[in-house]
Design an enzyme around this catalytic site. Structure first.
Site, PDB file in Angstrom:
ATOM      1  N   SER A 156       0.815  -1.263   0.025  1.00  0.00           N
ATOM      2  CA  SER A 156      -0.045  -0.182   0.078  1.00  0.00           C
ATOM      3  C   SER A 156       0.854   1.246  -0.193  1.00  0.00           C
ATOM      4  O   SER A 156       0.344   2.398  -0.446  1.00  0.00           O
ATOM      5  CB  SER A 156      -1.106   0.056   1.039  1.00  0.00           C
ATOM      6  OG  SER A 156      -0.222  -0.183   2.454  1.00  0.00           O
ATOM      7  N   HIS A 206       1.895   4.667   4.899  1.00  0.00           N
ATOM      8  CA  HIS A 206       1.059   5.444   3.836  1.00  0.00           C
ATOM      9  C   HIS A 206       1.457   6.666   3.615  1.00  0.00           C
ATOM     10  O   HIS A 206       1.643   7.209   2.349  1.00  0.00           O
ATOM     11  CB  HIS A 206      -0.164   5.244   4.324  1.00  0.00           C
ATOM     12  CG  HIS A 206      -0.894   4.085   4.481  1.00  0.00           C
ATOM     13  ND1 HIS A 206      -2.192   3.801   4.862  1.00  0.00           N
ATOM     14  CD2 HIS A 206      -0.452   2.859   4.005  1.00  0.00           C
ATOM     15  CE1 HIS A 206      -2.463   2.326   4.756  1.00  0.00           C
ATOM     16  NE2 HIS A 206      -1.447   2.050   4.185  1.00  0.00           N
TER      17      HIS A 206
END
Length: 328
Positions: A156, A206
């Site tokens: 991610s 992230h």
């Protein structure tokens, strides 16, 4: 990127759905992006760990991304391999669905070589920035949790970086989990929403991905021409594909165009010429040696129209009468 440490969360039946969706997406495309397909297959195979890979692929416990262990032991295996591991089937499913959508768009617009170079650069930068952020929290704020206690895996971070690149020039609005925001700020909105409502995710991972995407765009914008990494990948691709091209050349089937054989002398029969009778000026086929109109033998050489007209001494009415008799 998902934090972990204890047991895995397992949800069954999602991988067949992922495979079906990927098949449908690729089936409708006239050109099939190979790098995106390779990334999907790599992440999925590492998660499934089939028997032929089990002894070759490290276990997830050996590759958890932990800043303290990476810096203390200089463990590059954790640094580079952790993005390709996932903590659960649902974790893999949502990341691969996102990769499928973003990868197809980016690879189609950029080309496979440049896309592959971008993925390598984003992976290295996102991991490096995450490591730097975790170390900075320890040094400047004495916040040790992200440095010592967090163990994270997942693709991610790279996906957040790809989202920044994909939406960098978009002036449209996009829907982020029900919230309408400008597309260029979609990654920031998703970062906040996921952190608020999804437990167990790595905020630093992230955030590192978003910052990596911004840094990549800055470096790309300040560099004219093809970047060195793209050139290296293009050269490596050419070297690796050379045996395949050579085998194709060896076993290619001969191509024949038109009629007859390729090469050698031209043995086709040319169309017969037309010769004009020197007596009656009737045009005869080149296959005949006697005039169909008056029975005069063909002369040795074919004559031009002007030369043949001078040989004709028969009155016009007589010629007309002979033609009427010949053809009724």
């Amino acid at each position: 990127m998902e934090r972990g440490g204890g047991g895995w969360r397992v949800s069954r039946g999602m991988l067949p759905l992922l495979a079906l969706h990927a098949f449908n997406e690729y089936h409708r495309l006239p050109w099939k992006p190979p790098v995106t397909a390779a990334l999907l297959a790599t992440n999925t195979l590492i998660y499934l760990r089939p028997a032929f890979l089990d002894s070759l692929v490290p276990s997830i416990h050996e590759v958890w991304f932990n800043p303290h262990l990476i810096l203390k032991y200089k463990d590059l295996k954790r640094f580079f391999l952790s993005p390709f591991y996932h903590a659960s089937e649902s974790h893999l499913f949502y990341n691969m669905m996102s990769l499928l959508w973003k990868g197809i768009q980016l690879e189609t617009s950029m080309g496979s070589n440049e896309f592959a170079a971008m993925v390598v650069a984003l992976l290295g930068m996102s991991q490096g920035i995450t490591l730097l952020l975790a170390k900075s929290l320890v040094l400047f704020f004495d916040y040790e949790r992200a440095y010592y206690s967090e163990y994270a895996v997942g693709f991610s971070g790279v996906l957040f970086a790809m989202k920044v690149v994909l939406n960098s020039r978009s002036e449209d609005y996009t829907n982020v989990h029900g919230l309408l925001v400008p597309a260029r700020y979609a990654a920031w909105a998703e970062l906040i929403i996921i952190q608020m409502f999804v437990p167990g995710v790595s905020f630093l991972g992230h955030l590192g991905g978003i910052l990596a995407g911004i840094l990549y765009l800055k470096l790309k914008g300040g560099y004219s021409g093809s970047d060195p990494l793209t050139t290296i990948i293009r050269g490596a691709t050419g070297v690796l594909s050379w045996p395949l091209r050579f085998a194709r050349y060896l076993f290619r089937r001969p191509r024949i165009y038109g009629r007859g054989t390729v090469g050698g002398s031209d043995t086709r029969r040319t169309a017969p010429i037309i010769w004009r009778c020197p007596a009656c000026t009737f045009d005869n086929s080149g296959w005949l040696s006697i005039c169909e109109m008056c029975g005069t033998s063909r002369s040795g050489n074919d004559l031009s129209s002007d030369q043949l007209s001078r040989h004709s001494n028969i009155p016009l009415e007589e010629l007309r009468h002979r033609r009427i008799e010949r053809f009724g």
